[in-house]
Design a protein around this motif. Sequence first.
Motif, PDB file in Angstrom:
ATOM      1  N   MET A  62       1.769 -11.006  -1.829  1.00  0.00           N
ATOM      2  CA  MET A  62       2.046  -9.747  -2.535  1.00  0.00           C
ATOM      3  C   MET A  62       2.549  -8.714  -1.523  1.00  0.00           C
ATOM      4  O   MET A  62       1.999  -8.590  -0.437  1.00  0.00           O
ATOM      5  CB  MET A  62       0.746  -9.253  -3.187  1.00  0.00           C
ATOM      6  N   SER A  63       3.585  -7.963  -1.872  1.00  0.00           N
ATOM      7  CA  SER A  63       4.041  -6.905  -0.973  1.00  0.00           C
ATOM      8  C   SER A  63       3.368  -5.594  -1.374  1.00  0.00           C
ATOM      9  O   SER A  63       3.234  -5.296  -2.575  1.00  0.00           O
ATOM     10  CB  SER A  63       5.565  -6.772  -1.010  1.00  0.00           C
ATOM     11  N   LEU A  64       2.931  -4.842  -0.378  1.00  0.00           N
ATOM     12  CA  LEU A  64       2.224  -3.578  -0.617  1.00  0.00           C
ATOM     13  C   LEU A  64       2.922  -2.453   0.144  1.00  0.00           C
ATOM     14  O   LEU A  64       3.279  -2.628   1.316  1.00  0.00           O
ATOM     15  CB  LEU A  64       0.781  -3.682  -0.137  1.00  0.00           C
ATOM     16  N   ILE A 117      -7.733   2.297   6.384  1.00  0.00           N
ATOM     17  CA  ILE A 117      -8.901   1.623   6.969  1.00  0.00           C
ATOM     18  C   ILE A 117      -9.220   0.352   6.178  1.00  0.00           C
ATOM     19  O   ILE A 117      -9.417  -0.725   6.758  1.00  0.00           O
ATOM     20  CB  ILE A 117     -10.135   2.560   6.985  1.00  0.00           C
ATOM     21  N   ALA A 118      -9.268   0.475   4.853  1.00  0.00           N
ATOM     22  CA  ALA A 118      -9.619  -0.690   4.023  1.00  0.00           C
ATOM     23  C   ALA A 118      -8.598  -1.812   4.215  1.00  0.00           C
ATOM     24  O   ALA A 118      -8.974  -2.988   4.374  1.00  0.00           O
ATOM     25  CB  ALA A 118      -9.703  -0.288   2.554  1.00  0.00           C
ATOM     26  N   LEU A 119      -7.314  -1.476   4.226  1.00  0.00           N
ATOM     27  CA  LEU A 119      -6.282  -2.503   4.413  1.00  0.00           C
ATOM     28  C   LEU A 119      -6.431  -3.156   5.786  1.00  0.00           C
ATOM     29  O   LEU A 119      -6.310  -4.384   5.919  1.00  0.00           O
ATOM     30  CB  LEU A 119      -4.885  -1.881   4.260  1.00  0.00           C
ATOM     31  N   ILE A 177      -4.716  -6.878   5.938  1.00  0.00           N
ATOM     32  CA  ILE A 177      -3.591  -6.947   4.994  1.00  0.00           C
ATOM     33  C   ILE A 177      -2.380  -6.207   5.567  1.00  0.00           C
ATOM     34  O   ILE A 177      -2.491  -5.053   5.981  1.00  0.00           O
ATOM     35  CB  ILE A 177      -3.983  -6.304   3.641  1.00  0.00           C
ATOM     36  N   ALA A 178      -1.223  -6.881   5.545  1.00  0.00           N
ATOM     37  CA  ALA A 178       0.019  -6.237   6.006  1.00  0.00           C
ATOM     38  C   ALA A 178       0.579  -5.351   4.893  1.00  0.00           C
ATOM     39  O   ALA A 178       0.459  -5.685   3.707  1.00  0.00           O
ATOM     40  CB  ALA A 178       1.043  -7.296   6.394  1.00  0.00           C
ATOM     41  N   TYR A 179       1.180  -4.229   5.256  1.00  0.00           N
ATOM     42  CA  TYR A 179       1.756  -3.328   4.259  1.00  0.00           C
ATOM     43  C   TYR A 179       2.817  -2.447   4.906  1.00  0.00           C
ATOM     44  O   TYR A 179       2.832  -2.268   6.123  1.00  0.00           O
ATOM     45  CB  TYR A 179       0.666  -2.464   3.608  1.00  0.00           C
ATOM     46  N   GLU A 180       3.710  -1.939   4.061  1.00  0.00           N
ATOM     47  CA  GLU A 180       4.713  -0.974   4.502  1.00  0.00           C
ATOM     48  C   GLU A 180       4.166   0.430   4.283  1.00  0.00           C
ATOM     49  O   GLU A 180       3.317   0.633   3.416  1.00  0.00           O
ATOM     50  CB  GLU A 180       6.002  -1.106   3.676  1.00  0.00           C
ATOM     51  N   ILE A 183      -8.205   2.772  -5.458  1.00  0.00           N
ATOM     52  CA  ILE A 183      -7.409   1.855  -4.626  1.00  0.00           C
ATOM     53  C   ILE A 183      -8.334   1.004  -3.748  1.00  0.00           C
ATOM     54  O   ILE A 183      -8.144  -0.205  -3.599  1.00  0.00           O
ATOM     55  CB  ILE A 183      -6.390   2.641  -3.770  1.00  0.00           C
ATOM     56  N   LEU A 184      -9.365   1.645  -3.171  1.00  0.00           N
ATOM     57  CA  LEU A 184     -10.301   0.889  -2.325  1.00  0.00           C
ATOM     58  C   LEU A 184     -10.992  -0.209  -3.131  1.00  0.00           C
ATOM     59  O   LEU A 184     -11.153  -1.339  -2.654  1.00  0.00           O
ATOM     60  CB  LEU A 184     -11.361   1.808  -1.707  1.00  0.00           C
TER      61      LEU A 184
END
Length: 214
Positions: A1-3, A19-21, A26-29, A70-71
């Motif tokens: 999944m892209s975030l 922090i949670a990511l 988890i990778a994200y933009e 979101i968390l």
Amino acid sequence: MSLTLHGYWRSTTAYRVRIALALKGIAYEQVPHDLRTGAQRKAEYRTLNPQGLVPALETDDVVLTQSPAILEWIDEVYPDPPLLPAGANDRAIVRAMAATVACDIHPVNNLRILNALRTEFGADEAAVNRWIARWIGDGFAALETQIARYGDGFAFGATPTIADCHLIPQLYSAERFAVDLSPYPHLKAAADKARALPAFAAAHPDRQPDADPA
Ligand SMILES: N[C@@H](CCC(=O)N[C@@H](CS)C(=O)NCC(=O)O)C(=O)O
């Protein structure tokens, strides 16, 4: 999944999500919105978050808003490592600790509230700083008691939870506004332990692409 995380380096609510990511690996933009120029209120951004606030998290099939939601989404979709304890009682306590920040400290110290104090109520910077310290102190006093009672290294127990995801950004803000932290030794010790972890360090405002710590 892209975030894709829509945020701002100094936003403490976006900081919670970072922090949670990071804790989940988890990778994200990131797409920054400069709160100083009101970018969060532009019509284009409001199609993502109708409130005109950061953060918003774009996933493949939904745009999520409100950092506490979101968390919880992150923790449900990426359960390892868990950010909530197992039992119903403990989960409620951790959520309550997070809510002390999210519902009772942050909302009254938000940018638009501080700007209203300045422009509509004639508060000078000294008064604004007293206001900030007043409400951080209220919430931190309660958290100090709860961390002394429930903490075991971290704010609750021996591993990071959503309580730490809320606490560390709020402490960043408290330090930024030079709030006296000497009455909160348990809170400070738990935060220092969390901040020493690479995931918390990577989420720090100064480490973000749009950081401008002038
Ligand atoms: N309850 C919301 C609050 C979001 C929020 O207030 N974000 C702040 C940054 S920390 C913001 O966008 N402020 C812009 C403004 O006040 O105009 C959440 O947790 O996501």
